[in-house]
Design an enzyme around this catalytic site. Structure first.
Site, mmCIF file in Angstrom:
data_model
loop_
_atom_site.group_PDB
_atom_site.id
_atom_site.type_symbol
_atom_site.label_atom_id
_atom_site.label_comp_id
_atom_site.label_asym_id
_atom_site.label_seq_id
_atom_site.Cartn_x
_atom_site.Cartn_y
_atom_site.Cartn_z
ATOM 1 N N CYS A 6 72.826 -71.314 27.903
ATOM 2 C CA CYS A 6 72.061 -71.480 27.058
ATOM 3 C C CYS A 6 72.324 -73.286 26.699
ATOM 4 C CB CYS A 6 72.094 -70.841 25.622
ATOM 5 S SG CYS A 6 71.635 -71.517 24.431
ATOM 6 N N CYS A 9 73.935 -73.807 23.177
ATOM 7 C CA CYS A 9 75.206 -73.417 23.315
ATOM 8 C C CYS A 9 75.878 -74.417 23.680
ATOM 9 C CB CYS A 9 75.450 -72.176 24.232
ATOM 10 S SG CYS A 9 74.967 -70.557 23.173
ATOM 11 N N ASP A 32 66.062 -83.419 16.854
ATOM 12 C CA ASP A 32 64.982 -82.859 18.190
ATOM 13 C C ASP A 32 64.609 -83.926 18.969
ATOM 14 O OD1 ASP A 32 63.037 -80.211 18.022
ATOM 15 O OD2 ASP A 32 62.514 -81.877 19.517
ATOM 16 N N HIS A 48 76.072 -67.821 20.051
ATOM 17 C CA HIS A 48 74.384 -67.718 20.746
ATOM 18 C C HIS A 48 73.902 -66.353 19.856
ATOM 19 C CE1 HIS A 48 71.505 -67.871 23.376
ATOM 20 N NE2 HIS A 48 71.366 -66.648 23.538
ATOM 21 N N ASN A 86 60.934 -70.915 14.296
ATOM 22 C CA ASN A 86 59.988 -70.169 15.308
ATOM 23 C C ASN A 86 60.735 -68.856 15.922
ATOM 24 O OD1 ASN A 86 58.037 -71.957 15.013
ATOM 25 N ND2 ASN A 86 58.837 -73.396 16.557
ATOM 26 N N HIS A 97 67.783 -69.838 21.420
ATOM 27 C CA HIS A 97 68.903 -69.805 20.703
ATOM 28 C C HIS A 97 68.501 -70.146 19.058
ATOM 29 C CE1 HIS A 97 73.553 -71.280 20.282
ATOM 30 N NE2 HIS A 97 73.043 -71.400 19.112
ATOM 31 N N HIS A 99 67.584 -71.300 15.674
ATOM 32 C CA HIS A 99 67.413 -72.528 15.092
ATOM 33 C C HIS A 99 66.480 -72.931 14.048
ATOM 34 C CE1 HIS A 99 64.801 -72.854 18.422
ATOM 35 N NE2 HIS A 99 64.067 -73.800 18.079
ATOM 36 N N HIS A 101 64.433 -75.788 12.084
ATOM 37 C CA HIS A 101 63.838 -77.062 12.226
ATOM 38 C C HIS A 101 63.672 -77.651 11.056
ATOM 39 C CE1 HIS A 101 61.798 -76.990 16.324
ATOM 40 N NE2 HIS A 101 61.996 -75.683 16.201
HETATM 41 P P1 DGP Z 1 61.175 -74.091 19.117
HETATM 42 O O1 DGP Z 1 59.984 -74.206 19.983
HETATM 43 O O2 DGP Z 1 61.272 -73.821 17.930
HETATM 44 O O3 DGP Z 1 62.217 -73.235 20.294
HETATM 45 O O4 DGP Z 1 61.978 -75.830 19.210
HETATM 46 C C1 DGP Z 1 62.802 -76.032 20.372
HETATM 47 C C2 DGP Z 1 62.993 -77.598 20.126
HETATM 48 O O5 DGP Z 1 64.184 -78.080 20.716
HETATM 49 C C3 DGP Z 1 61.947 -78.366 20.571
HETATM 50 O O6 DGP Z 1 61.339 -79.056 19.533
HETATM 51 C C4 DGP Z 1 62.558 -79.286 21.208
HETATM 52 C C5 DGP Z 1 64.003 -79.474 21.085
HETATM 53 N N1 DGP Z 1 64.837 -79.368 22.290
HETATM 54 C C6 DGP Z 1 64.890 -78.668 23.362
HETATM 55 N N2 DGP Z 1 65.933 -79.073 24.052
HETATM 56 C C7 DGP Z 1 66.612 -79.862 23.603
HETATM 57 C C8 DGP Z 1 67.973 -80.714 23.982
HETATM 58 O O7 DGP Z 1 68.291 -80.653 24.999
HETATM 59 N N3 DGP Z 1 68.119 -81.858 22.962
HETATM 60 C C9 DGP Z 1 67.488 -81.953 21.825
HETATM 61 N N4 DGP Z 1 68.040 -82.753 21.074
HETATM 62 N N5 DGP Z 1 66.369 -81.186 21.501
HETATM 63 C C10 DGP Z 1 65.986 -80.218 22.220
#
Ligand code: DGP
Length: 129
Positions: A6, A9, A32, A48, A86, A97, A99, A101
């Site tokens: 992950c 993680c 993000d 996780h 989401n 995982h 989260h 926003h």
């Molecule tokens: P969701 O669609 O709710 O699962 O949003 C996941 C968010 O995570 C998406 O807006 C892009 C962000 N994201 C994915 N991988 C990474 C990463 O490696 N680093 C950062 N900073 N953000 C990431």
């Protein structure tokens, strides 16, 4: 418990560098990489959990949500912000995982039918003045 496959993680464990804005024993918050607003921060527990339905302990959930206020203050979101969680495929969750926003830094209109997708009902019937 973490998942070695992950990406979040790995961020939580400090194995992948990220634009961190907050960290404590239980969670970490970082920017993000595909920001939708001038401020777009993600809060994740270090352990996780696939999503909010994955038996996340209430204390962990409560802690992650309590950090929202800290981040909002830190980021100067005095005029408001939006939080978004989401969950699963219908919500287009892309990283499995849990989260939160935090979106802010400007006015965000309410999502309209187009934003909600083809199955959306007519939102105006809920929000008409
Ligand atoms: P969701 O669609 O709710 O699962 O949003 C996941 C968010 O995570 C998406 O807006 C892009 C962000 N994201 C994915 N991988 C990474 C990463 O490696 N680093 C950062 N900073 N953000 C990431």
């Amino acid at each position: 418990m973490t998942d070695p496959n992950c990406i979040f993680c790995k961020i939580g464990a400090g194995e992948i560098p990220t634009n961190k804005v907050y960290e404590d024993e239980e969670c970490i918050a970082f920017r993000d990489m595909e920001p939708l607003m001038p401020t777009h921060v993600l809060i994740i527990p270090k352990d996780h959990y696939r999503d909010i339905t994955d038996d996340v302990p209430a204390a962990t959930l409560g802690h992650c949500f309590s950090v929202v206020k800290t981040i909002a203050e830190q980021e100067g979101l005095t005029n408001g912000f939006r939080i978004l969680v989401n969950t699963g495929d219908d919500a287009s969750q892309s990283v499995k995982h849990f989260h939160i926003h935090i979106l802010g830094g400007g006015h965000m209109p309410r999502p309209n039918d187009q934003d909600w997708g083809e199955h959306a009902t007519n939102s105006s019937k809920f929000y008409s003045a």
